[in-house]
Design a protein around this motif. Structure first.
Motif, PDB file in Angstrom:
ATOM      1  N   GLN A   1      96.640 102.035  30.086  1.00 22.69           N
ATOM      2  CA  GLN A   1      96.306 102.977  31.150  1.00 22.69           C
ATOM      3  C   GLN A   1      95.687 104.234  30.542  1.00 22.69           C
ATOM      4  OE1 GLN A   1     100.170 103.371  33.129  1.00 22.69           O
ATOM      5  NE2 GLN A   1      99.334 102.300  34.917  1.00 22.69           N
ATOM      6  N   VAL A   2      94.686 104.781  31.225  1.00 23.59           N
ATOM      7  CA  VAL A   2      93.964 105.939  30.700  1.00 23.59           C
ATOM      8  C   VAL A   2      94.877 107.160  30.583  1.00 23.59           C
ATOM      9  CG1 VAL A   2      92.101 107.568  31.210  1.00 23.59           C
ATOM     10  CG2 VAL A   2      91.708 105.126  31.438  1.00 23.59           C
ATOM     11  N   LYS A   3      95.921 107.254  31.414  1.00 23.69           N
ATOM     12  CA  LYS A   3      96.832 108.394  31.311  1.00 23.69           C
ATOM     13  C   LYS A   3      97.592 108.394  29.984  1.00 23.69           C
ATOM     14  CE  LYS A   3     100.571 106.161  33.950  1.00 23.69           C
ATOM     15  NZ  LYS A   3     101.352 106.232  35.211  1.00 23.69           N
ATOM     16  N   GLN A   4      97.559 107.257  29.277  1.00 27.89           N
ATOM     17  CA  GLN A   4      98.194 107.175  27.962  1.00 27.89           C
ATOM     18  C   GLN A   4      97.197 107.469  26.831  1.00 27.89           C
ATOM     19  OE1 GLN A   4      99.707 103.172  27.972  1.00 27.89           O
ATOM     20  NE2 GLN A   4     101.437 103.660  29.309  1.00 27.89           N
ATOM     21  N   TYR A   5      95.935 107.684  27.169  1.00 27.37           N
ATOM     22  CA  TYR A   5      94.906 107.974  26.163  1.00 27.37           C
ATOM     23  C   TYR A   5      95.028 109.420  25.688  1.00 27.37           C
ATOM     24  CZ  TYR A   5      92.025 103.758  27.055  1.00 27.37           C
ATOM     25  OH  TYR A   5      91.543 102.479  27.143  1.00 27.37           O
ATOM     26  N   SER A   6      94.684 109.643  24.422  1.00 22.65           N
ATOM     27  CA  SER A   6      94.522 111.008  23.924  1.00 22.65           C
ATOM     28  C   SER A   6      93.236 111.591  24.510  1.00 22.65           C
ATOM     29  CB  SER A   6      94.444 111.017  22.401  1.00 22.65           C
ATOM     30  OG  SER A   6      93.246 110.380  21.966  1.00 22.65           O
ATOM     31  N   LEU A   7      93.048 112.917  24.343  1.00 21.91           N
ATOM     32  CA  LEU A   7      91.824 113.550  24.840  1.00 21.91           C
ATOM     33  C   LEU A   7      90.594 112.939  24.175  1.00 21.91           C
ATOM     34  CD1 LEU A   7      90.317 115.684  26.476  1.00 21.91           C
ATOM     35  CD2 LEU A   7      90.802 117.338  24.654  1.00 21.91           C
ATOM     36  N   GLY A   8      90.685 112.688  22.870  1.00 24.63           N
ATOM     37  CA  GLY A   8      89.557 112.085  22.157  1.00 24.63           C
ATOM     38  C   GLY A   8      89.219 110.700  22.683  1.00 24.63           C
ATOM     39  N   MET A   9      90.234 109.921  23.014  1.00 24.41           N
ATOM     40  CA  MET A   9      90.003 108.577  23.568  1.00 24.41           C
ATOM     41  C   MET A   9      89.356 108.666  24.942  1.00 24.41           C
ATOM     42  SD  MET A   9      93.578 106.780  22.374  1.00 24.41           S
ATOM     43  CE  MET A   9      93.278 105.175  23.112  1.00 24.41           C
ATOM     44  N   ARG A  10      89.790 109.653  25.749  1.00 24.04           N
ATOM     45  CA  ARG A  10      89.188 109.809  27.075  1.00 24.04           C
ATOM     46  C   ARG A  10      87.722 110.228  26.957  1.00 24.04           C
ATOM     47  NH1 ARG A  10      94.277 112.077  28.371  1.00 24.04           N
ATOM     48  NH2 ARG A  10      93.466 114.210  28.279  1.00 24.04           N
ATOM     49  N   GLN A  11      87.426 111.086  25.971  1.00 26.09           N
ATOM     50  CA  GLN A  11      86.035 111.484  25.751  1.00 26.09           C
ATOM     51  C   GLN A  11      85.190 110.276  25.348  1.00 26.09           C
ATOM     52  OE1 GLN A  11      85.733 114.387  27.308  1.00 26.09           O
ATOM     53  NE2 GLN A  11      84.698 115.451  25.638  1.00 26.09           N
ATOM     54  N   ARG A  12      85.747 109.435  24.490  1.00 24.30           N
ATOM     55  CA  ARG A  12      85.005 108.236  24.067  1.00 24.30           C
ATOM     56  C   ARG A  12      84.853 107.240  25.217  1.00 24.30           C
ATOM     57  NH1 ARG A  12      87.893 105.682  19.589  1.00 24.30           N
ATOM     58  NH2 ARG A  12      89.557 107.216  19.708  1.00 24.30           N
ATOM     59  N   LEU A  13      85.854 107.193  26.094  1.00 22.22           N
ATOM     60  CA  LEU A  13      85.725 106.345  27.282  1.00 22.22           C
ATOM     61  C   LEU A  13      84.616 106.873  28.181  1.00 22.22           C
ATOM     62  CD1 LEU A  13      86.811 103.947  28.947  1.00 22.22           C
ATOM     63  CD2 LEU A  13      88.398 105.558  30.044  1.00 22.22           C
ATOM     64  N   GLY A  14      84.501 108.205  28.287  1.00 23.68           N
ATOM     65  CA  GLY A  14      83.412 108.801  29.063  1.00 23.68           C
ATOM     66  C   GLY A  14      82.050 108.444  28.492  1.00 23.68           C
ATOM     67  N   ILE A  15      81.944 108.421  27.169  1.00 23.55           N
ATOM     68  CA  ILE A  15      80.683 108.022  26.537  1.00 23.55           C
ATOM     69  C   ILE A  15      80.422 106.536  26.780  1.00 23.55           C
ATOM     70  CG2 ILE A  15      79.527 107.713  24.305  1.00 23.55           C
ATOM     71  CD1 ILE A  15      80.738 110.325  23.409  1.00 23.55           C
ATOM     72  N   ALA A  16      81.479 105.730  26.751  1.00 26.37           N
ATOM     73  CA  ALA A  16      81.319 104.302  27.055  1.00 26.37           C
ATOM     74  C   ALA A  16      80.771 104.118  28.471  1.00 26.37           C
ATOM     75  CB  ALA A  16      82.656 103.580  26.903  1.00 26.37           C
ATOM     76  N   GLN A  17      81.275 104.903  29.435  1.00 23.51           N
ATOM     77  CA  GLN A  17      80.760 104.841  30.801  1.00 23.51           C
ATOM     78  C   GLN A  17      79.275 105.190  30.826  1.00 23.51           C
ATOM     79  OE1 GLN A  17      83.375 107.642  32.761  1.00 23.51           O
ATOM     80  NE2 GLN A  17      84.884 106.082  33.292  1.00 23.51           N
ATOM     81  N   ALA A  18      78.905 106.211  30.048  1.00 17.70           N
ATOM     82  CA  ALA A  18      77.503 106.636  30.006  1.00 17.70           C
ATOM     83  C   ALA A  18      76.609 105.573  29.363  1.00 17.70           C
ATOM     84  CB  ALA A  18      77.382 107.958  29.245  1.00 17.70           C
ATOM     85  N   LEU A  19      77.173 104.788  28.445  1.00 14.94           N
ATOM     86  CA  LEU A  19      76.380 103.788  27.716  1.00 14.94           C
ATOM     87  C   LEU A  19      76.183 102.484  28.494  1.00 14.94           C
ATOM     88  CD1 LEU A  19      77.787 104.167  24.088  1.00 14.94           C
ATOM     89  CD2 LEU A  19      75.468 104.671  24.856  1.00 14.94           C
ATOM     90  N   LEU A  20      76.949 102.298  29.567  1.00 13.64           N
ATOM     91  CA  LEU A  20      76.782 101.084  30.370  1.00 13.64           C
ATOM     92  C   LEU A  20      75.350 101.002  30.908  1.00 13.64           C
ATOM     93  CD1 LEU A  20      80.135 100.991  32.381  1.00 13.64           C
ATOM     94  CD2 LEU A  20      79.340  99.247  30.765  1.00 13.64           C
TER      95      LEU A  20
END
Length: 300
Positions: free
Chosen positions: A128-147
């Motif tokens: 779950q994303v609520k268990q992600y660190s801030l850095g992981m959430r930022q990288r998930l945001g970049i993953a969304q942008a890369l789709l």
């Protein structure tokens, strides 16, 4: 080709220009650092590029085409972005968040595996994303942008709030982006020390005005400072140096302004004959000092 090109781009709120006639050029295949103090106009410029803020004047060219109302969506489909903090559902997993974005973008879900690997979140896709660190959430945001495999990635201060480990991971990820997925990156920050480790082109903005843009190596050329010179016979050096130098005769030393290497070599040759050159040092400014000098912040 210039992936991003603006011509006299301006945004005013009332009579106050937040972005003032900015002509930006971002080369294809580059990592371009858009740098300036907080409130300099970086985010507003990026939001205008993404159609989130309407310009008061000027032109925007993206991917070689002038952005107009009729082609805006077509161009924006080829651009990924992360402005401020990523938007995620904390109760869903990283993979489920990406599935929602993939559906909105009409991107095949198999692309999720590719972007998770790029941002190194494959092993955390079921958390779950609520268990992600801030850095992981930022990288998930970049993953969304890369789709969807965008040609341009616009990132607004993605290292904000990250710890040293997170900053290092983000730096490595962004630096390799053009090679790993073919995307040109436009990234903003107020920290030149961070930018210089991941970008190859730089634009410096302050109070809405673009003060410098070019290769990082060209910015370094601004680093040449004064030259200190020490000689055996300072009194004999005075007629040769004239008004060029500030003397400290007791120490046998002179302070010379920055000058071209060929002129410096000729001066040293003339001094060596009669004066005896003991020591010559060129003082260089750090990139941080250059940045502060350009933005007028050095005395604050």
């Amino acid at each position: 080709m210039q992936i991003v090109e603006t011509k006299n781009l301006t945004k005013k709120y009332g009579a106050n220009p937040v972005v003032n006639q900015v002509s930006l050029s971002v080369p294809e295949g580059s990592v371009f650092g858009f740098i300036g103090p907080n409130g300099a106009g970086k985010s507003t410029t990026m939001k205008m590029l993404l159609g989130l803020v309407k310009p008061s004047g000027g032109e925007i060219h993206l991917l070689g085409k002038k952005m107009k109302e009729r082609n805006r969506l077509e161009l924006l489909r080829q651009i990924g972005s992360l402005i401020e903090s990523p938007s995620c559902y904390g109760h869903l997993t990283g993979e489920e968040n990406l599935q929602i974005v993939a559906e909105l973008k009409n991107v095949p879900k198999k692309d999720i595996d590719r972007v998770l690997e790029i941002v190194e979140l494959t092993g955390s896709r079921k958390r779950q994303v609520k268990q992600y660190s801030l850095g992981m959430r930022q990288r998930l945001g970049i993953a969304q942008a890369l789709l969807g495999n965008p040609k341009l990635l616009i990132l607004d201060e993605p290292t904000n709030g990250l710890d040293p480990s997170g900053i290092q991971q983000m730096r490595s990820l962004i630096r390799d982006m053009p090679n790993r997925c073919g995307a040109t990156v436009l990234i903003s920050s107020h920290l030149l020390s961070e930018m210089e480790q991941m970008v190859d082109w730089v634009g410096i903005i302050n109070h809405g005005q673009l003060l410098f843009q070019g290769k990082l190596t060209a910015l370094r050329q601004h680093s040449q400072g004064d030259i200190s010179l020490r000689v055996l016979h300072p009194e004999k050096a005075l007629p040769i140096l004239g008004n060029l130098a500030k003397p400290d005769l007791e120490a046998g030393a002179f302070r010379l302004p920055a000058m071209r290497e060929d002129l410096l070599a000729e001066l040293v040759r003339r001094l060596s004959v009669k004066v005896g050159v003991v020591e010559l040092n060129r003082h260089t400014k750090s990139l941080e000092e250059i940045f502060l000098s350009l933005t007028g912040e050095e005395s604050k």
